[in-house]
Design a protein around this motif. Structure first.
Motif, PDB file in Angstrom:
ATOM      1  N   UNK A 162       1.079  -0.983   0.031  1.00  0.00           N
ATOM      2  CA  UNK A 162       0.046   0.015   0.098  1.00  0.00           C
ATOM      3  C   UNK A 162       0.781   1.311   0.089  1.00  0.00           C
ATOM      4  N   UNK A 163       2.077   1.070  -0.116  1.00  0.00           N
ATOM      5  CA  UNK A 163       3.174   2.420   0.067  1.00  0.00           C
ATOM      6  C   UNK A 163       2.652   3.305  -0.802  1.00  0.00           C
ATOM      7  N   UNK A 164       2.546   3.267  -2.211  1.00  0.00           N
ATOM      8  CA  UNK A 164       2.295   4.265  -3.311  1.00  0.00           C
ATOM      9  C   UNK A 164       1.160   4.863  -2.785  1.00  0.00           C
ATOM     10  N   UNK A 165      -0.271   4.051  -2.390  1.00  0.00           N
ATOM     11  CA  UNK A 165      -1.368   4.717  -2.080  1.00  0.00           C
ATOM     12  C   UNK A 165      -1.381   5.502  -0.847  1.00  0.00           C
ATOM     13  N   UNK A 166      -0.615   5.059   0.142  1.00  0.00           N
ATOM     14  CA  UNK A 166      -0.538   5.671   1.219  1.00  0.00           C
ATOM     15  C   UNK A 166       0.335   7.172   1.108  1.00  0.00           C
ATOM     16  N   UNK A 167       1.274   7.126   0.111  1.00  0.00           N
ATOM     17  CA  UNK A 167       1.947   8.310  -0.271  1.00  0.00           C
ATOM     18  C   UNK A 167       0.784   9.207  -0.893  1.00  0.00           C
ATOM     19  N   UNK A 168       0.146   8.840  -1.886  1.00  0.00           N
ATOM     20  CA  UNK A 168      -0.741   9.735  -2.638  1.00  0.00           C
ATOM     21  C   UNK A 168      -1.952  10.159  -1.662  1.00  0.00           C
ATOM     22  N   UNK A 169      -2.211   9.459  -0.538  1.00  0.00           N
ATOM     23  CA  UNK A 169      -3.185   9.746   0.330  1.00  0.00           C
ATOM     24  C   UNK A 169      -2.876  11.111   0.945  1.00  0.00           C
ATOM     25  N   UNK A 170      -1.654  10.787   1.541  1.00  0.00           N
ATOM     26  CA  UNK A 170      -1.051  11.924   2.271  1.00  0.00           C
ATOM     27  C   UNK A 170      -1.076  13.246   1.579  1.00  0.00           C
ATOM     28  N   UNK A 171      -0.365  13.168   0.033  1.00  0.00           N
ATOM     29  CA  UNK A 171      -0.258  14.334  -0.698  1.00  0.00           C
ATOM     30  C   UNK A 171      -1.703  15.002  -1.002  1.00  0.00           C
ATOM     31  N   UNK A 172      -2.600  14.154  -1.377  1.00  0.00           N
ATOM     32  CA  UNK A 172      -3.993  14.563  -1.735  1.00  0.00           C
ATOM     33  C   UNK A 172      -4.669  15.116  -0.505  1.00  0.00           C
ATOM     34  N   UNK A 173      -4.515  14.702   0.386  1.00  0.00           N
ATOM     35  CA  UNK A 173      -5.186  15.101   1.646  1.00  0.00           C
ATOM     36  C   UNK A 173      -4.702  16.256   2.202  1.00  0.00           C
ATOM     37  N   UNK A 174      -3.482  16.515   2.281  1.00  0.00           N
ATOM     38  CA  UNK A 174      -2.943  17.616   2.585  1.00  0.00           C
ATOM     39  C   UNK A 174      -3.176  18.858   1.579  1.00  0.00           C
ATOM     40  N   UNK A 175      -3.156  18.528   0.192  1.00  0.00           N
ATOM     41  CA  UNK A 175      -3.306  19.439  -0.762  1.00  0.00           C
ATOM     42  C   UNK A 175      -4.956  20.004  -0.373  1.00  0.00           C
ATOM     43  N   UNK A 176      -5.932  19.078  -0.422  1.00  0.00           N
ATOM     44  CA  UNK A 176      -7.266  19.450  -0.166  1.00  0.00           C
ATOM     45  C   UNK A 176      -7.522  20.107   0.946  1.00  0.00           C
ATOM     46  N   UNK A 177      -6.840  19.792   2.111  1.00  0.00           N
ATOM     47  CA  UNK A 177      -7.072  20.354   3.390  1.00  0.00           C
ATOM     48  C   UNK A 177      -6.551  22.077   3.205  1.00  0.00           C
ATOM     49  N   UNK A 178      -5.558  21.957   2.814  1.00  0.00           N
ATOM     50  CA  UNK A 178      -4.894  23.257   2.580  1.00  0.00           C
ATOM     51  C   UNK A 178      -5.838  24.171   1.835  1.00  0.00           C
ATOM     52  N   UNK A 179      -6.272  23.628   0.677  1.00  0.00           N
ATOM     53  CA  UNK A 179      -7.108  24.594  -0.177  1.00  0.00           C
ATOM     54  C   UNK A 179      -8.298  24.646   0.165  1.00  0.00           C
ATOM     55  N   UNK A 180      -8.956  23.857   1.005  1.00  0.00           N
ATOM     56  CA  UNK A 180     -10.349  24.114   1.462  1.00  0.00           C
ATOM     57  C   UNK A 180     -10.077  25.218   2.675  1.00  0.00           C
ATOM     58  N   UNK A 181      -9.085  25.056   3.501  1.00  0.00           N
ATOM     59  CA  UNK A 181      -9.085  26.008   4.716  1.00  0.00           C
ATOM     60  C   UNK A 181      -8.886  27.429   4.229  1.00  0.00           C
TER      61      UNK A 181
END
Length: 108
Positions: free
Chosen positions: A50-69
């Motif tokens: 799951x390494x690549x999915x976990x890395x994608x999850x971290x990047x995507x979530x961080x980007x979405x959180x910062x953009x929404x905030x």
């Protein structure tokens, strides 16, 4: 009149917790099952399918959180509303990536 009640006893499914995901090993391919069992046995969780999915999850979530905030704060939304929206986003992202991880583990 005779009533017959039958009980079918099935062996428990081998379910394990792997990197925060509850996985039924019977549903995994033999290769994925071996990888998970090896990772659990070694205690290092390597190899990690799951390494690549976990890395994608971290990047995507961080980007979405910062953009929404940033968007909500720029619109002067109350802090409570921003916090609620961020919690909802996190819940949505967690569920989305959980489904992607299960698809990967069960190779469907």
């Amino acid at each position: 009149m005779v009533t017959i009640i039958a009980t079918i006893i099935l062996p428990p499914s081998p379910t394990v917790l792997f990197r925060g995901v509850e996985v039924n090993l019977n549903r995994c391919s033999p290769r994925t099952r071996r990888t998970i069992e090896t990772a659990l046995r070694q205690g290092t969780e390597k190899p990690n399918p799951l390494a690549d999915l976990e890395a994608l999850e971290e990047r995507t979530t961080a980007q979405a959180v910062s953009q929404l905030a940033a968007t909500m704060l720029a619109q002067n939304a109350p802090f409570e509303q921003v916090e609620d929206a961020l919690c909802e986003l996190r819940t949505h992202m967690d569920e989305h990536f959980l489904q992607r991880k299960l698809v990967r583990l069960y190779e469907r």
